[in-house]
Enzyme design. Structure first.
Site, short mmCIF file in Angstrom:
data_model
loop_
_atom_site.label_atom_id
_atom_site.label_comp_id
_atom_site.label_asym_id
_atom_site.label_seq_id
_atom_site.Cartn_x
_atom_site.Cartn_y
_atom_site.Cartn_z
N ASP A 1 6.99 -35.91 -40.51
CA ASP A 1 8.27 -36.31 -39.94
C ASP A 1 9.34 -35.24 -40.10
O ASP A 1 9.42 -34.59 -41.16
CB ASP A 1 8.79 -37.57 -40.63
CG ASP A 1 8.23 -38.85 -40.05
OD1 ASP A 1 7.69 -38.80 -38.93
OD2 ASP A 1 8.33 -39.89 -40.71
N ASP B 1 8.70 -40.03 -43.40
CA ASP B 1 9.90 -40.13 -44.22
C ASP B 1 10.01 -41.53 -44.83
O ASP B 1 10.93 -41.80 -45.61
CB ASP B 1 11.15 -39.75 -43.44
CG ASP B 1 11.37 -40.58 -42.18
OD1 ASP B 1 10.58 -41.50 -41.93
OD2 ASP B 1 12.35 -40.29 -41.45
N SER B 2 9.04 -42.39 -44.52
CA SER B 2 8.89 -43.65 -45.25
C SER B 2 8.73 -43.42 -46.74
O SER B 2 8.92 -44.35 -47.54
CB SER B 2 7.68 -44.43 -44.71
OG SER B 2 6.54 -43.60 -44.64
N GLU C 1 12.01 -38.89 -33.90
CA GLU C 1 12.39 -40.23 -33.46
C GLU C 1 13.35 -40.19 -32.28
O GLU C 1 14.29 -39.40 -32.27
CB GLU C 1 13.04 -41.00 -34.62
CG GLU C 1 12.09 -41.30 -35.77
CD GLU C 1 12.72 -42.20 -36.82
OE1 GLU C 1 13.83 -42.71 -36.57
OE2 GLU C 1 12.09 -42.39 -37.88
N LYS D 1 6.87 -35.07 -36.09
CA LYS D 1 7.26 -36.31 -35.41
C LYS D 1 8.78 -36.40 -35.34
O LYS D 1 9.48 -36.18 -36.33
CB LYS D 1 6.69 -37.53 -36.13
CG LYS D 1 7.03 -38.87 -35.44
CD LYS D 1 6.12 -39.99 -35.88
CE LYS D 1 6.42 -40.47 -37.28
NZ LYS D 1 7.77 -41.08 -37.41
N GLU E 1 6.74 -48.41 -32.29
CA GLU E 1 6.92 -49.28 -33.46
C GLU E 1 7.68 -50.55 -33.09
O GLU E 1 8.74 -50.48 -32.46
CB GLU E 1 7.64 -48.54 -34.59
CG GLU E 1 7.85 -49.42 -35.81
CD GLU E 1 8.30 -48.66 -37.05
OE1 GLU E 1 8.53 -49.32 -38.08
OE2 GLU E 1 8.41 -47.42 -36.99
#
Length: 271
Positions: A90, A51-52, A120, A118, A186
């Site tokens: 993501d 999602d970057s 978070e 993925k 991260e």
């Protein structure tokens, strides 16, 4: 040292086999077919449709504006280009707020070609991870600096220092116990990331987490030295400068990850 044959497509079980063999995993983000194909044929093991994309492709200040529809579109484009690399996508902001919402979003991503999603964080996300894994959806966990939590963190800051490191260790074991097959760490100090990597049965992928992780990931724009309009993190290295071309940069990055020369102390965080 044992290695994954270049001609063999990566699978979820192969990731754990690589960890046992001591073979470092090479991961990059990609958002379109052309870059994904270049990465796939030049030694990248895992591709992340992150999602970057909200920041480097859409120009937002954070990842919060990215939607599931955005993720599905870019995942499908990348998936069409891959023959070897494992494709991770993501779940966008709040797409994993409940197990049911996560299942809907993850189903769309797998139908678009993703092989793992993925998620978070830990906490209430443990229920989400278990729910997806029980329904045969492989999950990658993302701990440490989780960009979707940027408002709560008050910015992009190193996580896991001091007592927070012990909580991070507990969270890492908890997501694996819930069924995660891969853990991204991260912006975590090298000592704690190295300790977590040694303790977990599944591979860790570091981004700003030092050389002790089982693999590394960078945003492709950072690896290529492109100006995305955002502050350049400490852990970023421009591989295009030494590679001379996009393909050369990818090969240089992959080699540096595998031989342990990247990241070095200059591109990591101390305790």
């Amino acid at each position: 040292m044992s290695s994954h044959a270049d001609s063999n497509p990566w699978t979820v079980p192969a990731l754990a086999q690589a960890k046992r063999a001591g073979r470092k995993l090479v991961m990059l983000t990609a958002y379109d077919a052309s870059f994904a194909r270049t990465f796939d044929v030049n030694g990248v093991d895992l591709i992340l449709v992150g999602d970057s994309l909200g920041m480097v492709m859409q120009g937002h200040d954070s990842t919060l504006a990215v939607t599931t529809a955005d993720m599905v579109y870019h995942t499908a484009a990348v998936a069409r280009a891959l023959d070897r690399a494992l494709l991770v996508a993501d779940l966008s902001f709040q797409a994993d707020a409940t197990p049911e919402r996560a299942l809907d979003a993850a189903t769309q991503l797998l139908q678009a070609g993703a092989e793992m999603v993925k998620i978070e964080g830990a906490g209430h996300k443990l229920e989400v991870i278990r729910y997806l894994v029980e329904r045969e959806i492989p999950v990658c966990s993302h701990l440490g600096l989780t960009p979707q939590s940027v408002l709560r963190f008050g910015g992009y800051k190193v996580q896991g220092r001091g007592e927070a490191g012990e909580q991070l260790r507990r969270d890492a074991q908890a997501v694996v116990d819930a069924g995660a097959s891969l853990v991204v760490l991260e912006c975590v100090p090298t000592p704690i990331a190295t300790q977590i990597s040694a303790e977990l049965s599944v591979p860790t992928i570091g981004i700003g987490a030092g050389p002790g992780c089982d693999g590394q990931v960078l945003v492709m724009h950072d690896m290529l030295g492109l100006d995305s309009g955002h502050r350049r993190p400490k852990f970023v290295k421009d591989f295009l400068a030494e590679g001379g071309s996009v393909a050369g940069a990818v090969r240089a990055y992959a080699q540096a990850v595998r031989d342990g020369s990247f990241p070095d102390a200059e591109h990591a965080y101390a305790a």
